[in-house]
Enzyme design. Structure first.
Site, PDB file in Angstrom:
ATOM      1  N   ASP A 170      44.144  30.855  32.623  1.00 39.46           N
ATOM      2  CA  ASP A 170      43.118  30.008  32.011  1.00 39.46           C
ATOM      3  C   ASP A 170      43.387  29.952  30.510  1.00 39.46           C
ATOM      4  O   ASP A 170      43.411  30.983  29.836  1.00 39.46           O
ATOM      5  CB  ASP A 170      41.731  30.610  32.293  1.00 39.46           C
ATOM      6  CG  ASP A 170      40.584  29.677  31.921  1.00 39.46           C
ATOM      7  OD1 ASP A 170      40.671  29.029  30.860  1.00 39.46           O
ATOM      8  OD2 ASP A 170      39.616  29.599  32.693  1.00 39.46           O
TER       9      ASP A 170
ATOM     10  N   HIS B 217      42.514  26.524  33.827  1.00 40.60           N
ATOM     11  CA  HIS B 217      41.059  26.471  33.674  1.00 40.60           C
ATOM     12  C   HIS B 217      40.410  25.679  34.803  1.00 40.60           C
ATOM     13  O   HIS B 217      40.470  24.457  34.808  1.00 40.60           O
ATOM     14  CB  HIS B 217      40.704  25.861  32.320  1.00 40.60           C
ATOM     15  CG  HIS B 217      39.233  25.948  32.003  1.00 40.60           C
ATOM     16  ND1 HIS B 217      38.548  27.134  31.985  1.00 40.60           N
ATOM     17  CD2 HIS B 217      38.321  24.984  31.715  1.00 40.60           C
ATOM     18  CE1 HIS B 217      37.278  26.906  31.690  1.00 40.60           C
ATOM     19  NE2 HIS B 217      37.114  25.609  31.520  1.00 40.60           N
TER      20      HIS B 217
ATOM     21  N   SER C  50      33.378  27.078  34.605  1.00 41.16           N
ATOM     22  CA  SER C  50      33.357  26.977  33.135  1.00 41.16           C
ATOM     23  C   SER C  50      31.905  27.064  32.638  1.00 41.16           C
ATOM     24  O   SER C  50      31.225  28.029  32.954  1.00 41.16           O
ATOM     25  CB  SER C  50      34.056  25.685  32.702  1.00 41.16           C
ATOM     26  OG  SER C  50      34.346  25.722  31.332  1.00 41.16           O
TER      27      SER C  50
END
Ligand SMILES: *[C@@H]1O[C@H](CO)[C@@H](O)[C@H](O)[C@H]1NC(C)=O
Ligand SMILES: *[C@@H]1O[C@H](CO)[C@@H](O)[C@H](O)[C@H]1NC(C)=O
Ligand SMILES: *[C@@H]1O[C@H](CO)[C@@H](O)[C@H](O)[C@H]1NC(C)=O
Ligand SMILES: *[C@@H]1O[C@H](CO)[C@@H](O)[C@H](O)[C@H]1NC(C)=O
Ligand SMILES: *[C@@H]1O[C@H](CO)[C@@H](O)[C@H](O)[C@H]1NC(C)=O
Ligand SMILES: *[C@@H]1O[C@H](CO)[C@@H](O)[C@H](O)[C@H]1NC(C)=O
Length: 527
Positions: A399, A439, A188
């Protein structure tokens, strides 16, 4: 393979001899007196024995990391470093008793502000001398960016690089010799930080594992914050009622699930899915479980790319399928997304800025400002390549926070910028698409790939992206696929349900129709 590699992991111990082991706690205690850095404060060195639970009572509560179980004996070094007269970072370096000679840095998440202790512990438990910082401010909000560009500069690149330089020095002083190879692990914001290092600090790491990267950062925040003005608040004519999303998800699957050869609830290549919600539009007299034309239009826009005032692409669309993961709570509830703090405190310096007012001309402002080149979009990775660096890039295909459609866009940007085809990029840069992964972890597919301790079930390099990177850097064996593990019924305690080999770009995974689809060899990566 896993046993072999593990023994390779532990074959270079520095302190494993009995006398050294006894000596370890006192060497740790005396380390503080040997570290002489300017601009550091509050330096502590503490021996931590295996199975200790560390408590962080003064940590910012938004970091939601009140404690950390430490599974091995290590020397914990904690310090504060001034990066400018107006900013500083806090960092930790964990030096395991059982050291492999390797160094690793962890990254951060969101707009944080939080030392990711769980990642530091994961890498240290695998024998890496491991560093991690708070990225220059405390907590998950962006309030400390307000009128303080120095904090923004830390966040954009400086905190990670500073932590790496100091962490390496600390390890050298403690062990009495330098590291053999240096690694990075992050997802991320951590994925963006990994690419920032590859682009701008090519000497920092030999191997970078970067997941779901938040690169194209300015435009990502335009995109992630455009959902609120797009949907409007709950009850607005454009707002899609929450109970419709499971219906939309089933409709997505009905239109696209079989494109990979198997209807199993998982899209292996959502890029090909041109989802059309027309079939859900309310028929005459129907008023439940359907969409008004305005709501259907909202759904269409969610699954369309975002364009700017001059018609250029700002950010790719959300990939269909994400409506069943984080996207629902992050983007579809008519609430401001966390990244609005970037607009308030970094772009507009106005705490009362209204997130519902975000408009396309604002995308231009942010993109042009590109504070401290936080965009992280340089496509020329030749300095990193030329010194032998390797990048393993992965992205979950469900995601729901950072669209996986942006990852191949960067890959193709690198390919074009460097004039290299995939077969050539393969030498140093590989991008893997992890179907059924949300994610940075979770999701309905075979998403356990070793990118974090929580998301790790194996130390086999085929089944663990970090160990795969070690093998690539140190033995020259590059990963062809990444095998993900799905637990039985999604529950770790029930053991392995099935495995799937995830393909590397530009190939995609297809079930040939022969053999048990839960057999990883029944699938093939095709062009
Ligand atoms: C050092 O630690 C003390 C006590 O915990 C704290 O009050 C102070 O703010 C710290 N200084 C820095 C520069 O972090
Ligand atoms: C840590 O705890 C685990 C489980 O309770 C135990 O198996 C292990 O032996 C302990 N390790 C040490 C070094 O105490
Ligand atoms: C929906 O339609 C049914 C009959 O088809 C009606 O009884 C009901 O009141 C309607 N609900 C709304 C919210 O319009
Ligand atoms: C970001 O968006 C602007 C338009 O606002 C566009 O010109 C630029 O190419 C985009 N950058 C990236 C990395 O996509
Ligand atoms: C801050 O934002 C508010 C709400 O959009 C606006 O009314 C105000 O004028 C802005 N303040 C400044 C200094 O731009
Ligand atoms: C499987 O998961 C479901 C939903 O999470 C749960 O209700 C069920 O009890 C689980 N079954 C087993 C055998 O664990």
């Amino acid at each position: 393979m896993s046993l072999l590699l593990l023994s390779a992991l532990v074959s270079t111990l520095s302190f494993a001899s009995p006398s050294a082991t006894q000596d370890f706690p006192s060497r740790c205690a005396s380390l503080a007196s040997k570290l002489h850095f300017s601009s550091t404060r509050n330096l502590t060195t503490t021996f931590i024995s295996a199975n200790t639970t560390l408590l962080f009572p003064s940590a910012d509560p938004t970091c939601t990391r009140p404690s950390q179980l430490v599974s091995i004996d290590l020397c914990r070094v904690a310090l504060t470093v001034a990066t400018s007269p107006r900013s500083s970072l806090r960092m930790e370096t964990w030096l395991p008793l059982t050291w492999t000679g390797r160094f690793l840095s962890t990254g951060n998440g969101g707009l944080g502000g939080c030392i990711q202790y769980e990642d530091i512990e994961y890498a240290a438990s695998l024998g890496f001398a491991t560093a991690g910082t708070n990225n220059g401010h405390d907590g998950m909000t962006g309030e400390s960016f307000l009128n303080n560009p120095d904090v923004i500069e830390d966040f954009a690149y400086r905190a990670l690089h500073t932590g790496v330089v100091l962490g390496k020095k600390i390890a050298r002083v403690f062990y009495g010799r330098g590291y053999t190879k240096s690694y990075y692990l992050g997802c991320s914001t951590g994925g963006r930080q990994g690419f920032k290092s590859v682009q701008d600090f090519p000497g920092d790491f030999d191997g970078v594992v970067a997941g779901a990267p938040a690169f194209a950062f300015n435009n990502l925040t335009s995109w992630s914050c455009h959902f609120l003005p797009l949907t409007g608040p709950v009850g607005a004519p454009t707002f899609v009622p929450v109970e419709m999303w499971p219906v939309i998800h089933q409709d997505v699957l009905a239109q696209c699930d079989e494109m990979d050869g198997l209807e199993d609830g998982i899209l292996e290549f959502p890029h090909l899915c041109e989802y059309d919600p027309a079939g859900l539009v309310c028929r005459e007299g129907q008023n439940a479980s359907c969409l008004t034309p305005l709501q259907a239009d909202t759904v269409r826009k969610i699954y369309s790319p975002l364009y700017g005032t001059d018609g250029s692409l700002v950010y790719p669309r959300l990939q269909p399928g994400a409506e069943a993961t984080e996207a629902l709570s992050a983007y579809f509830l008519g609430q401001p997304f966390g990244a609005v703090d970037w607009w308030k405190y970094a772009i507009f310096n106005n705490a009362s800025w209204d997130p519902a007012s975000l408009k396309p001309s604002d995308y231009d402002i942010s993109s042009r400002l590109n504070l401290f080149n936080i965009e992280t979009w340089n496509g020329d990775l030749s300095a990193f390549k030329n010194r032998g660096g390797k990048v393993l890039h992965y992205h979950g295909l469900v995601d729901g926070i950072i669209s996986s459609e942006n990852s191949p866009r960067y890959y193709e940007h690198v390919s074009k910028t460097m004039g290299m085809r995939s077969s050539q990029l393969d030498d140093f840069y590989r991008y893997f698409q992890v179907s059924g992964m949300a994610h940075c972890g979770g999701g309905p597919g075979a998403s356990v790939i070793g990118n974090s301790k929580r998301n790790s079930a194996s130390l086999d390099p085929k089944e663990n992206v970090l160990i795969a990177m070690v093998q690539w850097v140190e033995k020259g064996i590059a990963p062809e696929t990444i095998t993900g593990i799905a637990y039985k019924n999604g529950t770790a305690a029930l053991g392995v349900g099935y495995k799937k080999k995830h393909c590397r770009w530009p190939t995609r995974n297809v079930y040939g129709g022969i053999g048990d689809p839960k057999d990883e060899n029944a699938w093939e990566c095709v062009s």
